[in-house]
Design a protein around this motif. Structure first.
Motif, short mmCIF file in Angstrom:
data_model
loop_
_atom_site.label_atom_id
_atom_site.label_comp_id
_atom_site.label_asym_id
_atom_site.label_seq_id
_atom_site.Cartn_x
_atom_site.Cartn_y
_atom_site.Cartn_z
N ARG A 217 0.84 -1.22 0.00
CA ARG A 217 0.00 0.00 0.00
C ARG A 217 0.87 1.26 0.00
O ARG A 217 0.58 2.22 -0.73
CB ARG A 217 -0.93 0.00 1.22
N LEU A 218 1.90 1.27 0.81
CA LEU A 218 2.78 2.44 0.88
C LEU A 218 3.48 2.66 -0.46
O LEU A 218 3.61 3.81 -0.93
CB LEU A 218 3.80 2.27 2.00
N GLU A 219 3.91 1.59 -1.08
CA GLU A 219 4.57 1.71 -2.38
C GLU A 219 3.59 2.21 -3.45
O GLU A 219 3.98 2.98 -4.33
CB GLU A 219 5.15 0.36 -2.79
N LYS A 220 2.35 1.80 -3.37
CA LYS A 220 1.36 2.31 -4.32
C LYS A 220 1.16 3.81 -4.13
O LYS A 220 1.08 4.56 -5.11
CB LYS A 220 0.03 1.59 -4.17
N TYR A 221 1.11 4.25 -2.88
CA TYR A 221 1.00 5.69 -2.63
C TYR A 221 2.20 6.43 -3.22
O TYR A 221 2.05 7.50 -3.82
CB TYR A 221 0.94 5.96 -1.12
N ARG A 222 3.38 5.86 -3.04
CA ARG A 222 4.60 6.51 -3.54
C ARG A 222 4.55 6.61 -5.07
O ARG A 222 4.86 7.67 -5.63
CB ARG A 222 5.83 5.72 -3.10
#
Length: 229
Positions: A217-222
């Motif tokens: 999820r964090l990587e998708k936000y990035r």
């Protein structure tokens, strides 16, 4: 490469982030798990923010992930250093002029928790279910080896910012949390940030119960931030 800055919740030390740290470093990123002086009665929100700023140092390309009570510190960090993205993870959402100690009554937390406890038929002293509903037993046992007190000092003074920091903000909600019930947080996030939170599986400690999903999820936000700055 990004630098993920992980801000813990109340009474938590950097250990709680270790699985997420590994996930993010395996993907080529720098990671700073901030150690806040949570058991120091002389330290308030200002000192927590100082500790976060010191931990960041001269790093750039910052993505701040603030968990639970860490929502108060994460937002202050965003006011002190250049941050590309703030991710509020199952976090308390501050309001100008309101202290962390006042947050509970102002948001209607007590009633929301009471209703959740009734739905779950949870015993009042069952902290395991409250915080670690779907965390693996071996990690719960390990967590018991990392006791950390939480001083009441940072609860006393108001959140000092006049407005929300000028940083892109996402809220990621762990829908199985018994401590901050999902329905309660959906309302608080909508009322205070005017956004609909994203949701993932997990209890109050999704960095332990679902570290890979959280990293995804964090990587998708990035990536979304890179493609749509």
């Amino acid at each position: 490469m990004a630098t993920y800055v992980l801000i813990p919740g109340g009474g938590a030390d950097p250990w709680y982030w270790h699985l997420l740290v590994d996930e993010l470093r395996d993907r080529g990123h720098d990671v700073v798990a901030v150690d806040l002086p949570s058991d120091d009665d002389s330290a308030g929100l200002a000192e927590y923010a100082d500790a976060a700023v010191e931990a960041v140092g001269d790093r750039e390309n910052l993505i701040v992930v603030a968990h639970s009570l860490g929502g108060f510190t994460g937002t202050l960090l965003c006011d002190r250093v250049k941050v590309d993205l703030l991710v509020m993870l199952q976090a308390m959402v501050p309001k100008p002029g309101e202290s962390p100690g006042e947050w509970w009554a102002a948001t209607g937390y007590e009633q929301a928790r009471r209703e959740q406890d009734e739905r779950d038929a949870r015993a009042p002293d069952d902290d395991r279910t409250l915080f670690y509903f779907d965390t693996p037993p071996e990690l719960i046992a390990e967590a018991a080896k990392h006791p950390r007190g939480q001083s009441a000092t940072p609860m006393m003074k108001p959140w000092p910012l006049a407005t929300w920091p000028d940083v892109p903000t996402r809220f990621l909600l762990a829908r199985d949390d018994r401590f901050f019930p999902a329905e309660f947080l959906r309302r608080v996030v909508q009322d205070r940030l005017g956004i609909v939170p994203d949701e993932m599986p997990g209890d109050h400690m999704p960095m332990l119960s679902h570290p890979k999903t959280l990293a995804d999820r964090l990587e998708k936000y990035r990536l979304d931030l890179t493609e749509h700055p």
